[in-house]
Design an enzyme around this catalytic site. Structure first.
Site, PDB file in Angstrom:
ATOM      1  N   GLY A  51       0.834  -1.195   0.000  1.00 10.02           N
ATOM      2  CA  GLY A  51       0.000   0.000   0.000  1.00 10.02           C
ATOM      3  C   GLY A  51       0.871   1.247   0.000  1.00 10.02           C
ATOM      4  CB  CYS A  95       5.477   2.262   7.419  1.00  9.99           C
ATOM      5  SG  CYS A  95       4.925   3.776   6.623  1.00  9.99           S
ATOM      6  CG  HIS A 137      -0.340   1.118   7.260  1.00 11.36           C
ATOM      7  ND1 HIS A 137       0.630   0.648   8.124  1.00 11.36           N
ATOM      8  CD2 HIS A 137       0.297   2.014   6.446  1.00 11.36           C
ATOM      9  CE1 HIS A 137       1.782   1.247   7.843  1.00 11.36           C
ATOM     10  NE2 HIS A 137       1.606   2.073   6.829  1.00 11.36           N
ATOM     11  CD  GLU A 138      -1.147   2.445   2.847  1.00  8.23           C
ATOM     12  OE1 GLU A 138      -0.718   3.608   2.770  1.00  8.23           O
ATOM     13  OE2 GLU A 138      -0.413   1.461   3.043  1.00  8.23           O
ATOM     14  CG  HIS A 141       0.391   6.719   5.701  1.00  8.18           C
ATOM     15  ND1 HIS A 141       1.533   7.242   6.255  1.00  8.18           N
ATOM     16  CD2 HIS A 141       0.664   5.409   5.449  1.00  8.18           C
ATOM     17  CE1 HIS A 141       2.454   6.284   6.333  1.00  8.18           C
ATOM     18  NE2 HIS A 141       1.960   5.165   5.857  1.00  8.18           N
TER      19      HIS A 141
HETATM   20 ZN    ZN Z   1       2.866   3.375   5.833  1.00  8.58          ZN
END
Ligand code: ZN
Length: 179
Positions: A51, A95, A137-138, A141
């Site tokens: 991702g 990441c 997770h994305e 961000h």
């Molecule tokens: Zn990340």
């Protein structure tokens, strides 16, 4: 938004402040957005990531791309909104903006996502397990959140040296730029 040269995009790493921005919604899915997404997919594949979110290439946009190892094609989601199921599972995450850092993250095992696709159409999709984890997770961000924000005391100690090295490398690169 000033015009962006997709070919010039590359991954930025912690502690670049652009990773800490709460990103702006994409007003309209244009050809420029499609070109950015295409370039982000290429970068994600080059780096063998699953991702990549727009702030990771320095862009203040609510947009991410993802592709699990078994998926034939990458997916792109614009202005994603998640609704999380209750059940939580912990698993290690890395990441691309925090090379060599691993943090055990407790995430919802399943979630619903509303977003726009690259044609600008509203879509609603459900993800479980790895897919749900990538989406969470994305979208973190897009709100300026990183996995290091949720480290345990033991993980803080384990990752201390590498995080310090990232900070020093960033300081050094930026002192050079200012001169
Ligand atoms: Zn990340």
């Amino acid at each position: 938004m000033a015009s962006i040269r997709p070919a010039a995009l590359s991954i930025i790493t912690y502690p670049d402040p652009r990773l800490r921005v709460r990103c702006k919604a994409v007003a309209r899915v244009t050809d420029e957005i499609r070109r950015i997404a295409e370039r982000m997919i290429a970068i994600m594949r080059d780096e063998k990531g699953v991702g990549l979110a727009a702030p990771q290439v320095g862009l203040d946009l609510r947009l991410f791309v993802c592709q699990r190892p078994d998926d034939a094609e990458a997916s792109v989601y614009v202005n994603p909104k998640l609704t999380l199921a209750e059940e939580r599972v912990a698993a290690d995450e890395g990441c691309l903006s925090l090379p060599e850092v691993t943090v055990s993250m407790s995430r919802a095992r399943a979630c619903m996502m509303e977003a726009l696709d690259l044609e600008g159409r509203s879509i609603r999709v459900e993800g479980v397990d790895l897919l749900a984890r990538i989406w969470q997770h994305e979208t973190d961000h897009l709100d300026g959140r990183l996995i290091i924000d949720r480290m345990s005391e033991a993980e803080k100690i384990a990752n201390k040296r590498i995080i310090r090295e990232l900070e020093q490398a960033y300081e050094k690169a930026n002192t050079r730029k200012r001169r």
